[in-house]
Design a protein around this motif. Sequence first.
Motif, PDB file in Angstrom:
ATOM      1  N   GLU A  73       0.973  -1.149  -0.006  1.00  0.00           N
ATOM      2  CA  GLU A  73      -0.010   0.063  -0.131  1.00  0.00           C
ATOM      3  C   GLU A  73       0.794   1.330   0.023  1.00  0.00           C
ATOM      4  N   ALA A  76       2.042   1.845  -3.394  1.00  0.00           N
ATOM      5  CA  ALA A  76       0.905   2.409  -4.198  1.00  0.00           C
ATOM      6  C   ALA A  76       0.922   4.141  -3.843  1.00  0.00           C
ATOM      7  N   ARG A  77       0.967   4.327  -2.592  1.00  0.00           N
ATOM      8  CA  ARG A  77       0.773   5.568  -2.059  1.00  0.00           C
ATOM      9  C   ARG A  77       1.801   6.563  -2.509  1.00  0.00           C
ATOM     10  N   PHE A  84      -3.510  -4.382 -13.651  1.00  0.00           N
ATOM     11  CA  PHE A  84      -3.493  -6.072 -13.601  1.00  0.00           C
ATOM     12  C   PHE A  84      -3.788  -6.739 -14.815  1.00  0.00           C
ATOM     13  N   ILE A  88      -8.855  -8.167 -10.365  1.00  0.00           N
ATOM     14  CA  ILE A  88      -9.827  -9.134  -9.341  1.00  0.00           C
ATOM     15  C   ILE A  88     -11.208  -8.400  -9.064  1.00  0.00           C
ATOM     16  N   ILE A  90     -14.331  -7.655  -6.774  1.00  0.00           N
ATOM     17  CA  ILE A  90     -14.738  -7.459  -5.511  1.00  0.00           C
ATOM     18  C   ILE A  90     -15.992  -7.477  -5.084  1.00  0.00           C
ATOM     19  N   GLU A 105      -7.064   7.606   0.699  1.00  0.00           N
ATOM     20  CA  GLU A 105      -5.712   6.988   1.057  1.00  0.00           C
ATOM     21  C   GLU A 105      -4.520   7.776   0.605  1.00  0.00           C
ATOM     22  N   LEU A 162      -6.270   7.897  -9.866  1.00  0.00           N
ATOM     23  CA  LEU A 162      -5.143   7.907  -8.689  1.00  0.00           C
ATOM     24  C   LEU A 162      -4.023   8.584  -9.005  1.00  0.00           C
TER      25      LEU A 162
ATOM     26  N   MET B   8       1.003   6.164   9.098  1.00  0.00           N
ATOM     27  CA  MET B   8      -0.302   6.180   8.287  1.00  0.00           C
ATOM     28  C   MET B   8      -1.376   6.212   9.396  1.00  0.00           C
ATOM     29  N   GLN B 441      -7.390 -10.697  -3.626  1.00  0.00           N
ATOM     30  CA  GLN B 441      -8.479  -9.341  -3.418  1.00  0.00           C
ATOM     31  C   GLN B 441      -7.789  -8.563  -2.529  1.00  0.00           C
ATOM     32  N   PHE B 443      -4.439  -8.087  -2.159  1.00  0.00           N
ATOM     33  CA  PHE B 443      -3.305  -7.528  -2.750  1.00  0.00           C
ATOM     34  C   PHE B 443      -3.842  -6.371  -3.751  1.00  0.00           C
ATOM     35  N   TYR B 444      -5.011  -6.730  -4.626  1.00  0.00           N
ATOM     36  CA  TYR B 444      -5.391  -5.697  -5.617  1.00  0.00           C
ATOM     37  C   TYR B 444      -5.689  -4.401  -4.683  1.00  0.00           C
ATOM     38  N   LEU B 445      -6.356  -4.553  -3.457  1.00  0.00           N
ATOM     39  CA  LEU B 445      -6.801  -3.435  -2.858  1.00  0.00           C
ATOM     40  C   LEU B 445      -5.555  -2.522  -2.264  1.00  0.00           C
ATOM     41  N   ASN B 446      -4.476  -3.459  -1.797  1.00  0.00           N
ATOM     42  CA  ASN B 446      -3.329  -2.966  -1.271  1.00  0.00           C
ATOM     43  C   ASN B 446      -2.665  -2.052  -2.342  1.00  0.00           C
ATOM     44  N   GLN B 447      -2.794  -2.661  -3.547  1.00  0.00           N
ATOM     45  CA  GLN B 447      -1.712  -2.054  -4.665  1.00  0.00           C
ATOM     46  C   GLN B 447      -2.705  -0.616  -5.145  1.00  0.00           C
ATOM     47  N   ARG B 448      -3.837  -0.348  -4.660  1.00  0.00           N
ATOM     48  CA  ARG B 448      -4.547   0.981  -4.793  1.00  0.00           C
ATOM     49  C   ARG B 448      -4.416   1.600  -3.594  1.00  0.00           C
ATOM     50  N   GLY B 449      -3.457   1.337  -2.639  1.00  0.00           N
ATOM     51  CA  GLY B 449      -3.213   2.238  -1.563  1.00  0.00           C
ATOM     52  C   GLY B 449      -4.092   1.893  -0.265  1.00  0.00           C
ATOM     53  N   ILE B 450      -4.674   0.860  -0.352  1.00  0.00           N
ATOM     54  CA  ILE B 450      -5.665   0.674   0.903  1.00  0.00           C
ATOM     55  C   ILE B 450      -4.744  -0.464   1.585  1.00  0.00           C
ATOM     56  N   SER B 451      -4.890  -0.290   3.131  1.00  0.00           N
ATOM     57  CA  SER B 451      -4.092  -1.086   3.884  1.00  0.00           C
ATOM     58  C   SER B 451      -4.964  -2.542   4.046  1.00  0.00           C
ATOM     59  N   THR B 452      -4.248  -3.276   4.532  1.00  0.00           N
ATOM     60  CA  THR B 452      -4.446  -4.714   4.632  1.00  0.00           C
ATOM     61  C   THR B 452      -5.858  -4.811   5.460  1.00  0.00           C
ATOM     62  N   ASP B 454      -8.005  -2.338   6.269  1.00  0.00           N
ATOM     63  CA  ASP B 454      -9.260  -1.715   5.561  1.00  0.00           C
ATOM     64  C   ASP B 454      -9.664  -2.877   4.140  1.00  0.00           C
ATOM     65  N   MET B 458     -13.403  -3.843   3.814  1.00  0.00           N
ATOM     66  CA  MET B 458     -14.029  -3.566   2.640  1.00  0.00           C
ATOM     67  C   MET B 458     -14.561  -4.798   1.869  1.00  0.00           C
ATOM     68  N   ILE B 459     -13.784  -5.994   1.958  1.00  0.00           N
ATOM     69  CA  ILE B 459     -14.113  -6.926   1.150  1.00  0.00           C
ATOM     70  C   ILE B 459     -15.348  -7.775   2.084  1.00  0.00           C
TER      71      ILE B 459
END
Lengths: 253, 492
Positions: A73, A76-77, A84, A88, A90, A105, A162, B8, B441, B443-452, B454, B458-459
């Motif tokens: 994260e 990413a930030r 990808f 994926i 959700i 974030e 983003l 953070m 899932q 990792f996908y969210l992590n890759q967009r800046g969202i912590s594990t 969170d 979210m999931i």
Amino acid sequence: MLVIKNLKANVEGKEILKGINLEINAGEIHAIMGPNGSGKSTLANVLTGNENYEVTEGEVLFEGKNLLEMDPETRAREGMFLAFQYPIEIPGVSNATFLKTALNEIRKYKGQEEVTPKEFLSLIKEKANLLGMDEAMISRYVNVGFSGGEKKRNEILQMLMLEPKFVLLDETDSGLDIDALKIVANGVNIYKNPDTAFLVVTHYQRLLNYIVPDFVHVLYKGRIIKSGTKELALELEEKGYDWLIKEEEMENV
Amino acid sequence: MNEINEKMKEELSDDMKILEDVTSSEYKWGFVTEIDSETAPKGLNEDVIRLISSKKNEPEWMTEWRLKAFRYWLKMEEPKWPNVTYPKIDFQDISYYSAPKQKPKLNSLDEVDPELLKTFEKLGIPLEEQKILSGVAVDAVFDSVSVATTFKETLKEKGIIFCSISEAIQEYPDLVKKYLGSVVPYTDNFYAALNSAVFSDGSFVYIPKGVRCPMELSTYFRINSQETGQFERTLIVADDNSYVSYLEGCTAPIRDNNQLHAAVVELVALENAEIKYSTVQNWYPGDKEGKGGIYNFVTKRGACKGKNSKISWTQVETGSAITWKYPSCILQGDNSVGEFYSVAVTNNFQQADTGTKMIHIGKNTRSTIISKGISAGRSNNSYRGLVRIGKNAIGARNFTQCDSMLMGDKCGAHTFPYIEVENDTAKVEHEATTSKVGEDQIFYLNQRGISTEDAVNMIVNGFCKEVFNELPMEFAVEAQKLLAISLEGSVG
Ligand SMILES: Nc1ncnc2c1ncn2[C@@H]1O[C@H](COP(=O)(O)OP(=O)(O)OP(=O)(O)O)[C@@H](O)[C@H]1O
Ligand SMILES: [Mg+2]
């Protein structure tokens, strides 16, 4: 912007990346080509911090910072974005909720104000229109029931929202029809600026007609065996990889 | 990496800070309010029941009803069929009555014990604010006796009765006599019988013919006194062509000894009436080793007595050490509709055996069951549902969807669907899925800046979406927070 030095990585104990060296500067577009299974997606996953990929050696500097020490994260930030190869799904989470959370974030990390719902909505509508996406996609669940092409477009939508510094496109062109390909490439070209850099993974020279690379690299069995300019892609299109692989093998002997 | 996380945290917005506050504490609401309570000695016999009844100034018929229930209970045995295990409860080691010592009649909140108001503040629901901001009328049940009822006046104008059940027994004996036990008779089950004998307080709601209740009615339950079993009794009657939405939410303080809670909720919907009953349940689940925690054995049932009536249960269950709960609908009136939307979360050593019963009696009756079970830690989460279609239920339909999500590999999810169909014009559909929170899932969210953390929230929230959609807005927000709290630290 990004300096990769002798990067080696394992997947499930097997060495996939066997010493990658690559330097990418702001404003540049690099393309990576190479046969199936050569490690292109692995490189993308390693750079973005996927825990299934174990770095065994090497160093990666992102704007002077040690990238490999950061969690996904944070990368990413810091401005690293991966479109990808297989986006994926959700279920139950709308594209809007997901993207608003992500955007905030990133903004918080940069010390910026959060977006208001109103600002967010007008922003996402603008970007969706740019990509010829139906506005209904905004409220649909992330990638759920999206067609292959819609998923790829959704990745580019996220990129536009983003505003990353460094963008990895992993076969974003696969599964796109010709029109969609142009739209997606157009999105990238609009976004491209002197402060951003791209690493584009593709199998097809066609994409590189629209997203014109400054450099083309060939990845084979975990190593970059050839680098050149956009003409290299044309050559590969014509001749395939065999001649390069043979050259490589000759050198190794 | 930890340093980064710390950094953070500092940068998180107010919203997230609140969430952080709540998640970082072991159990935020684990405090004990110091109020003198008047508590009956431990044990249960006819004298204790008479004591409870006289403390509450009940009329003779009520005392008799309690005694009948008690005598019946003596002959019953604790149910053994639920998929839960716990040490044997000594019913003689429980005190069956506890009342905060304070003036019985209150005209405004100013008269409420300040200690008590502080308790509500700690719970994050200052009554005044609730009153002004959300337009929710709150009947606060604090350890068995109602101490503050708001919005009564507004409701009174429409002829709506919303008061404690004790008050209703005094003021509206005819209504209570007519409906109390009409849906859940004291002969129903072990805990219902016990509740009928010793119930301390609870809420009573009556919506007159043709009235649409203009606000959500809400009760905050709270167990306060140590080792006091709670036996709430709630009765809601919606007369012809009326509508009401009722919210029930609860928290409880940390205890070492397990506390028993055996509530009974009865709903009656007459012709064209609709009752929406939503619960967010967050009782103390016990600590990380599984010590302490509330035993929650509840009987909730609604009767769709009239034609075209509708009852929907929505529940978000995150608390309790053991939950045993099956909000049910008896679909008696033709074309009546029953719905059950449930999210049940278990973590650490929690056990939940929950589900619903849909009993189709009338013609063209319809029911929908959406159950989402989330298990983490070493917990066990069971869905148990019965769909029964009677002989005369021509054209009855049921749709059941039962989804389980597992976090980690030490927890369990079980599904026990029972289907009994005595009518071949009926249509019953059942779907079930089990999934894991996917690493891809996250990792996908992590890759967009969202912590594990969170990302997991979210999931999981997405997984529960269909149920949350059924909750009133403010409750939906609450429910999401509770999920975050109860799943904290279960992934990564
Ligand atoms: N999660 C994984 N588990 C096991 N093996 C993996 C995993 N990810 C990658 N690999 C293996 O690593 C090698 C490189 O895979 P990678 O996906 O990086 O190739 P690629 O160059 O992206 O190929 P393609 O062009 O087909 O997308 C392959 O042999 C693949 O099977
Ligand atoms: Mg690939």
